[in-house]
Design a protein around this motif. Sequence first.
Motif, PDB file in Angstrom:
ATOM      1  N   VAL A   3       2.388  -8.944   5.401  1.00 40.05           N
ATOM      2  CA  VAL A   3       2.416  -8.657   3.963  1.00 40.05           C
ATOM      3  C   VAL A   3       2.547  -9.977   3.216  1.00 40.05           C
ATOM      4  O   VAL A   3       3.604 -10.615   3.214  1.00 40.05           O
ATOM      5  N   ARG A   4       1.447 -10.399   2.584  1.00 41.00           N
ATOM      6  CA  ARG A   4       1.444 -11.697   1.911  1.00 41.00           C
ATOM      7  C   ARG A   4       1.961 -11.541   0.477  1.00 41.00           C
ATOM      8  O   ARG A   4       1.484 -10.689  -0.279  1.00 41.00           O
ATOM      9  N   LEU A   5       2.914 -12.379   0.138  1.00 42.76           N
ATOM     10  CA  LEU A   5       3.606 -12.259  -1.145  1.00 42.76           C
ATOM     11  C   LEU A   5       3.268 -13.423  -2.064  1.00 42.76           C
ATOM     12  O   LEU A   5       3.254 -14.572  -1.626  1.00 42.76           O
ATOM     13  N   PRO A   6       3.056 -13.153  -3.352  1.00 42.57           N
ATOM     14  CA  PRO A   6       2.922 -14.229  -4.338  1.00 42.57           C
ATOM     15  C   PRO A   6       4.310 -14.661  -4.799  1.00 42.57           C
ATOM     16  O   PRO A   6       5.296 -14.472  -4.074  1.00 42.57           O
ATOM     17  N   MET A   7       4.434 -15.210  -5.984  1.00 41.58           N
ATOM     18  CA  MET A   7       5.746 -15.567  -6.523  1.00 41.58           C
ATOM     19  C   MET A   7       6.547 -14.290  -6.762  1.00 41.58           C
ATOM     20  O   MET A   7       6.038 -13.318  -7.306  1.00 41.58           O
ATOM     21  N   LEU A   8       7.825 -14.322  -6.340  1.00 40.11           N
ATOM     22  CA  LEU A   8       8.681 -13.152  -6.494  1.00 40.11           C
ATOM     23  C   LEU A   8       9.568 -13.300  -7.719  1.00 40.11           C
ATOM     24  O   LEU A   8      10.011 -14.402  -8.063  1.00 40.11           O
ATOM     25  N   THR A   9       9.834 -12.170  -8.375  1.00 40.88           N
ATOM     26  CA  THR A   9      10.672 -12.170  -9.566  1.00 40.88           C
ATOM     27  C   THR A   9      11.669 -11.024  -9.484  1.00 40.88           C
ATOM     28  O   THR A   9      11.409 -10.005  -8.839  1.00 40.88           O
ATOM     29  N   ASN A  10      12.817 -11.184 -10.139  1.00 39.64           N
ATOM     30  CA  ASN A  10      13.809 -10.114 -10.205  1.00 39.64           C
ATOM     31  C   ASN A  10      13.527  -9.139 -11.338  1.00 39.64           C
ATOM     32  O   ASN A  10      14.234  -8.141 -11.488  1.00 39.64           O
ATOM     33  N   LYS A  11      12.509  -9.417 -12.125  1.00 43.29           N
ATOM     34  CA  LYS A  11      12.151  -8.506 -13.207  1.00 43.29           C
ATOM     35  C   LYS A  11      11.716  -7.167 -12.623  1.00 43.29           C
ATOM     36  O   LYS A  11      10.875  -7.127 -11.715  1.00 43.29           O
ATOM     37  N   PRO A  12      12.287  -6.045 -13.103  1.00 43.62           N
ATOM     38  CA  PRO A  12      11.920  -4.744 -12.545  1.00 43.62           C
ATOM     39  C   PRO A  12      10.421  -4.485 -12.661  1.00 43.62           C
ATOM     40  O   PRO A  12       9.788  -4.830 -13.656  1.00 43.62           O
ATOM     41  N   GLY A  13       9.869  -3.890 -11.622  1.00 47.76           N
ATOM     42  CA  GLY A  13       8.446  -3.556 -11.619  1.00 47.76           C
ATOM     43  C   GLY A  13       8.240  -2.061 -11.464  1.00 47.76           C
ATOM     44  O   GLY A  13       9.196  -1.287 -11.357  1.00 47.76           O
ATOM     45  N   VAL A  14       6.983  -1.657 -11.462  1.00 53.01           N
ATOM     46  CA  VAL A  14       6.627  -0.248 -11.327  1.00 53.01           C
ATOM     47  C   VAL A  14       5.861  -0.064 -10.028  1.00 53.01           C
ATOM     48  O   VAL A  14       4.720  -0.507  -9.911  1.00 53.01           O
ATOM     49  N   PRO A  15       6.488   0.563  -9.018  1.00 55.21           N
ATOM     50  CA  PRO A  15       5.757   0.797  -7.779  1.00 55.21           C
ATOM     51  C   PRO A  15       4.711   1.897  -7.984  1.00 55.21           C
ATOM     52  O   PRO A  15       4.820   2.673  -8.934  1.00 55.21           O
ATOM     53  N   PRO A  16       3.703   1.938  -7.110  1.00 58.89           N
ATOM     54  CA  PRO A  16       3.530   1.107  -5.929  1.00 58.89           C
ATOM     55  C   PRO A  16       2.897  -0.235  -6.276  1.00 58.89           C
ATOM     56  O   PRO A  16       2.275  -0.396  -7.328  1.00 58.89           O
ATOM     57  N   ALA A  17       3.049  -1.197  -5.375  1.00 59.14           N
ATOM     58  CA  ALA A  17       2.418  -2.498  -5.552  1.00 59.14           C
ATOM     59  C   ALA A  17       0.915  -2.370  -5.417  1.00 59.14           C
ATOM     60  O   ALA A  17       0.407  -1.466  -4.741  1.00 59.14           O
ATOM     61  N   LEU A  18       0.209  -3.249  -6.077  1.00 60.51           N
ATOM     62  CA  LEU A  18      -1.219  -3.392  -5.795  1.00 60.51           C
ATOM     63  C   LEU A  18      -1.356  -4.140  -4.470  1.00 60.51           C
ATOM     64  O   LEU A  18      -0.683  -5.138  -4.248  1.00 60.51           O
TER      65      LEU A  18
ATOM     66  N   TRP B 294       2.316 -12.739  -9.259  1.00 61.75           N
ATOM     67  CA  TRP B 294       3.751 -12.512  -9.154  1.00 61.75           C
ATOM     68  C   TRP B 294       4.010 -11.057  -8.782  1.00 61.75           C
ATOM     69  O   TRP B 294       3.158 -10.189  -8.966  1.00 61.75           O
ATOM     70  N   LEU B 295       5.204 -10.832  -8.229  1.00 63.83           N
ATOM     71  CA  LEU B 295       5.560  -9.516  -7.705  1.00 63.83           C
ATOM     72  C   LEU B 295       7.059  -9.300  -7.864  1.00 63.83           C
ATOM     73  O   LEU B 295       7.859 -10.179  -7.536  1.00 63.83           O
ATOM     74  N   SER B 296       7.435  -8.146  -8.349  1.00 67.53           N
ATOM     75  CA  SER B 296       8.854  -7.808  -8.481  1.00 67.53           C
ATOM     76  C   SER B 296       9.437  -7.527  -7.095  1.00 67.53           C
ATOM     77  O   SER B 296       8.814  -6.864  -6.265  1.00 67.53           O
TER      78      SER B 296
ATOM     79  N   ALA C 249      10.074  -4.483  -1.910  1.00 67.56           N
ATOM     80  CA  ALA C 249      10.912  -3.740  -0.968  1.00 67.56           C
ATOM     81  C   ALA C 249      10.358  -2.339  -0.745  1.00 67.56           C
ATOM     82  O   ALA C 249      10.330  -1.839   0.390  1.00 67.56           O
ATOM     83  N   ASP C 250       9.908  -1.697  -1.794  1.00 68.40           N
ATOM     84  CA  ASP C 250       9.324  -0.357  -1.686  1.00 68.40           C
ATOM     85  C   ASP C 250       8.099  -0.368  -0.767  1.00 68.40           C
ATOM     86  O   ASP C 250       7.938   0.511   0.083  1.00 68.40           O
TER      87      ASP C 250
ATOM     88  N   GLN D 260      -2.621  -4.356  11.637  1.00 65.38           N
ATOM     89  CA  GLN D 260      -3.428  -5.525  11.987  1.00 65.38           C
ATOM     90  C   GLN D 260      -4.287  -5.986  10.808  1.00 65.38           C
ATOM     91  O   GLN D 260      -5.421  -6.403  10.962  1.00 65.38           O
ATOM     92  N   LYS D 261      -3.666  -5.928   9.621  1.00 65.35           N
ATOM     93  CA  LYS D 261      -4.284  -6.422   8.390  1.00 65.35           C
ATOM     94  C   LYS D 261      -3.251  -7.249   7.635  1.00 65.35           C
ATOM     95  O   LYS D 261      -2.050  -7.161   7.898  1.00 65.35           O
ATOM     96  N   ALA D 262      -3.727  -8.055   6.690  1.00 61.54           N
ATOM     97  CA  ALA D 262      -2.836  -8.953   5.946  1.00 61.54           C
ATOM     98  C   ALA D 262      -3.022  -8.748   4.445  1.00 61.54           C
ATOM     99  O   ALA D 262      -3.653  -9.567   3.763  1.00 61.54           O
ATOM    100  N   PRO D 263      -2.492  -7.650   3.905  1.00 63.86           N
ATOM    101  CA  PRO D 263      -2.653  -7.397   2.471  1.00 63.86           C
ATOM    102  C   PRO D 263      -1.875  -8.399   1.620  1.00 63.86           C
ATOM    103  O   PRO D 263      -0.789  -8.853   1.993  1.00 63.86           O
ATOM    104  N   LEU D 264      -2.445  -8.717   0.482  1.00 71.09           N
ATOM    105  CA  LEU D 264      -1.752  -9.493  -0.554  1.00 71.09           C
ATOM    106  C   LEU D 264      -1.267  -8.525  -1.598  1.00 71.09           C
ATOM    107  O   LEU D 264      -2.013  -7.621  -2.025  1.00 71.09           O
ATOM    108  N   LEU D 265      -0.027  -8.682  -2.045  1.00 66.20           N
ATOM    109  CA  LEU D 265       0.541  -7.785  -3.039  1.00 66.20           C
ATOM    110  C   LEU D 265       0.623  -8.441  -4.408  1.00 66.20           C
ATOM    111  O   LEU D 265       0.683  -9.665  -4.534  1.00 66.20           O
ATOM    112  N   SER D 266       0.628  -7.608  -5.423  1.00 66.27           N
ATOM    113  CA  SER D 266       0.978  -8.075  -6.764  1.00 66.27           C
ATOM    114  C   SER D 266       1.473  -6.901  -7.576  1.00 66.27           C
ATOM    115  O   SER D 266       1.296  -5.742  -7.180  1.00 66.27           O
ATOM    116  N   ASN D 267       2.126  -7.182  -8.699  1.00 65.31           N
ATOM    117  CA  ASN D 267       2.499  -6.131  -9.636  1.00 65.31           C
ATOM    118  C   ASN D 267       1.246  -5.541 -10.274  1.00 65.31           C
ATOM    119  O   ASN D 267       0.185  -6.177 -10.308  1.00 65.31           O
TER     120      ASN D 267
END
Length: 213
Positions: free
Chosen positions: A155-170, A183-185, A190-191, A204-211
């Motif tokens: 699970v590849r993550l961009p910049m993380l922030t403590n600002k609340p987000g709305v799941p699900p992640a993209l 960026w990603l909350s 965690a969700d 066996q995939k490497a998704p990139l997440l974002s808000n």
Amino acid sequence: MNITIFGATGTAGLLVTRKALDDGHEVTVYARNPSKLNMRSDRLTIVQGELADHAAIAASIAGREAVLSVLGPRPGAAGSPVTAGTRSIVSAMQAHGVRRLIATSTPSWGDPNDRPSFSFSLAVRAIRTLQRAAYDDVVGAAAVVHQSALDWTLVRLPMLTNKPGVPPALAGYVGSPGLRLFWLSRDVMADFLVGQLADRSWIQKAPLLSNRR
């Protein structure tokens, strides 16, 4: 599920651990400094150990159904501790027949499905130039996971922030339509991570997440 979490005492790892417990999982945490965990549950087991302790890592994994790693480089750490620790985790999982591994990484680990993106390329180049040791460690750990025969998801993550987000992640790949935010909350992260215990669509995939916004 009965799972083991590595990297549980970091800011992101604490959220992942709490989410896993809230969802009803039996959680074993492997931590160098358990006092940072600051939570209690009848479904929580804590194993204290270093990433260099292969026997302790194996003991924390034996009998579990999945492993979730939120390990990341520590500033000033010598060598490549995350790569070495990930190698021990993968080895222990193979030895004890535990197949499901969900591990975090960054866009520094490229995927064949990625498309050209100036902003992501610039960010990766900056990290490689300014934090070469951390870059090498992250890429090395991802390579260990990718080369294993486990049911892994990177699970590849961009910049993380403590600002609340709305799941699900993209979730997609660099340059995917709609996946443009760098960026990603942490709560959205965690969700997604804990959700992968039941979701097999990214094996066996490497998704990139974002808000989403």
